[in-house]
Structure formats: C-alpha cells, structure tokens
Design an enzyme around this catalytic site. Structure first.
Site, PDB file in Angstrom:
ATOM      1  N   GLU A  60      -3.291   4.624   1.508  1.00  0.00           N
ATOM      2  CA  GLU A  60      -4.424   4.730   0.606  1.00  0.00           C
ATOM      3  C   GLU A  60      -4.972   3.342   0.298  1.00  0.00           C
ATOM      4  O   GLU A  60      -4.236   2.364   0.295  1.00  0.00           O
ATOM      5  CB  GLU A  60      -3.998   5.409  -0.704  1.00  0.00           C
ATOM      6  CG  GLU A  60      -3.561   6.843  -0.523  1.00  0.00           C
ATOM      7  CD  GLU A  60      -3.156   7.486  -1.840  1.00  0.00           C
ATOM      8  OE1 GLU A  60      -3.367   6.889  -2.917  1.00  0.00           O
ATOM      9  OE2 GLU A  60      -2.628   8.600  -1.787  1.00  0.00           O
ATOM     10  N   ALA A  80       0.848  -1.188   0.000  1.00  0.00           N
ATOM     11  CA  ALA A  80       0.000   0.000   0.000  1.00  0.00           C
ATOM     12  C   ALA A  80       0.882   1.235   0.000  1.00  0.00           C
ATOM     13  O   ALA A  80       2.051   1.187   0.409  1.00  0.00           O
ATOM     14  CB  ALA A  80      -0.916  -0.018   1.224  1.00  0.00           C
ATOM     15  N   TYR A  81       0.297   2.330  -0.435  1.00  0.00           N
ATOM     16  CA  TYR A  81       1.035   3.567  -0.607  1.00  0.00           C
ATOM     17  C   TYR A  81       0.496   4.646   0.309  1.00  0.00           C
ATOM     18  O   TYR A  81      -0.707   4.746   0.525  1.00  0.00           O
ATOM     19  CB  TYR A  81       0.949   4.023  -2.072  1.00  0.00           C
ATOM     20  CG  TYR A  81       1.690   3.090  -2.980  1.00  0.00           C
ATOM     21  CD1 TYR A  81       3.005   3.343  -3.333  1.00  0.00           C
ATOM     22  CD2 TYR A  81       1.095   1.924  -3.453  1.00  0.00           C
ATOM     23  CE1 TYR A  81       3.709   2.459  -4.142  1.00  0.00           C
ATOM     24  CE2 TYR A  81       1.783   1.043  -4.266  1.00  0.00           C
ATOM     25  CZ  TYR A  81       3.089   1.319  -4.599  1.00  0.00           C
ATOM     26  OH  TYR A  81       3.790   0.446  -5.389  1.00  0.00           O
ATOM     27  N   PHE A  82       1.432   5.438   0.818  1.00  0.00           N
ATOM     28  CA  PHE A  82       1.056   6.610   1.585  1.00  0.00           C
ATOM     29  C   PHE A  82       0.630   7.690   0.600  1.00  0.00           C
ATOM     30  O   PHE A  82       1.106   7.730  -0.530  1.00  0.00           O
ATOM     31  CB  PHE A  82       2.243   7.116   2.414  1.00  0.00           C
ATOM     32  CG  PHE A  82       2.672   6.161   3.488  1.00  0.00           C
ATOM     33  CD1 PHE A  82       2.048   6.156   4.716  1.00  0.00           C
ATOM     34  CD2 PHE A  82       3.702   5.263   3.254  1.00  0.00           C
ATOM     35  CE1 PHE A  82       2.441   5.276   5.712  1.00  0.00           C
ATOM     36  CE2 PHE A  82       4.108   4.387   4.238  1.00  0.00           C
ATOM     37  CZ  PHE A  82       3.467   4.380   5.470  1.00  0.00           C
TER      38      PHE A  82
END
Length: 160
Positions: free
Chosen positions: A82, A29-31
């Site tokens: 996100e 997952a990405y910030f």
C-alpha cells in the site's frame, strides 16, 4: 513465539538530540489486508526484512522478522504494498540505562515525532526523559500500519 514489549511517547522537544549514538533511515510499507496481523517490508540501508506483527492494541505484541534480499524488498514496496509508504529517520538515544528509539517521520507524516522504548517485561521500571510527553502506547493512530491509511497530516490539530 517472539514477543515485543514496547511503550511509545510523544516527543515534546529536541533536547534528546544531544545524546544520539546512532541514526538510521527507514523505508517501510505494508501489504493490504489487516485482520489479526500486519505484514510489512522494511528497508534499512542495504538490508531488508519482512515483518509480521500481531494486530493487538497495547504494549505487548507477537512479532516475527525474516531477512530478505534488498532487491526483493524494494520490488515488494514498489509493486505489492500500500502507498504512501512510511519514511522516517530513527535516532538511537541512551537515557537512564536504556536505549530509546526516536522516530522522526517524513512525507505525509512529517511533524510527528515518537519515542519508543523496548522492555524485557511489562512490569519493567524505567526512567522517563524530560522530552517524553504523553504516552500513546494504547492509541492505534500511532501504529505505523495505521499511519499509511490515516497519515499525521490529515489529523485534526495534527494529533493534539
């Protein structure tokens, strides 16, 4: 500075499966943010890593990785990153003296299969397998960070 040199190709058929030597399942997952770099957490079995990669288009990018605890990684994915997250199975395939990484995406990106080869230099010559189709190294849609915001299922004609 850590540098990643990687080329990406669409996978056109399943004959690569005959040469799989290892398989791993990833949750990543990405910030939020963006700008000059992407910030991601990747869970690989019982390991977690924080990854920072320059947001440049092309085959060569700066990349840094730091190991973190699995508990911290899962907590960050659940509460700070996100969504939707990227889930995929990565298959490691030997071909032409190189290791290829075949990513079979799941969830909102199901149906997308991409092959990657990491190189030692931008000029390195390598054999292209029959199952490797169009090169997408310079197409930002295929970057995992972009598959969060614009998943494969939403592409017209499924990425054609």
């Amino acid at each position: 500075m850590a540098t990643e040199i990687e080329r990406k190709f669409i996978v056109t058929h399943d004959s690569w499966r005959e040469n799989v030597r290892e398989t791993r399942h990833y949750r990543q997952a990405y910030f939020g943010g963006g700008g000059k770099a992407s910030f991601r957490i990747r869970i690989d079995g019982d390991k977690a890593k924080l990854n920072i990669k320059s947001a440049t288009l092309g085959i060569q990018r700066s990349e840094y990785e730091v190991a973190i605890t699995l508990a911290d990684g899962n907590e960050m994915i659940d509460h700070l990153c996100e969504h939707p997250i990227i889930e995929k199975t990565r298959y490691f395939v030997e071909f032409g003296g190189n290791t290829w990484e075949i990513d079979v995406f799941e969830g909102d990106n199901a149906g997308l299969i991409v092959a990657e080869i990491e190189l030692k230099s931008t000029e390195q010559v390598f054999a292209l397998p029959a199952w490797a189709g169009a090169e997408v190294s310079h197409d930002a849609r295929y970057y995992n960070v972009n598959l969060v915001k614009h998943p494969f299922k939403s592409w017209p004609n499924q990425g054609a």
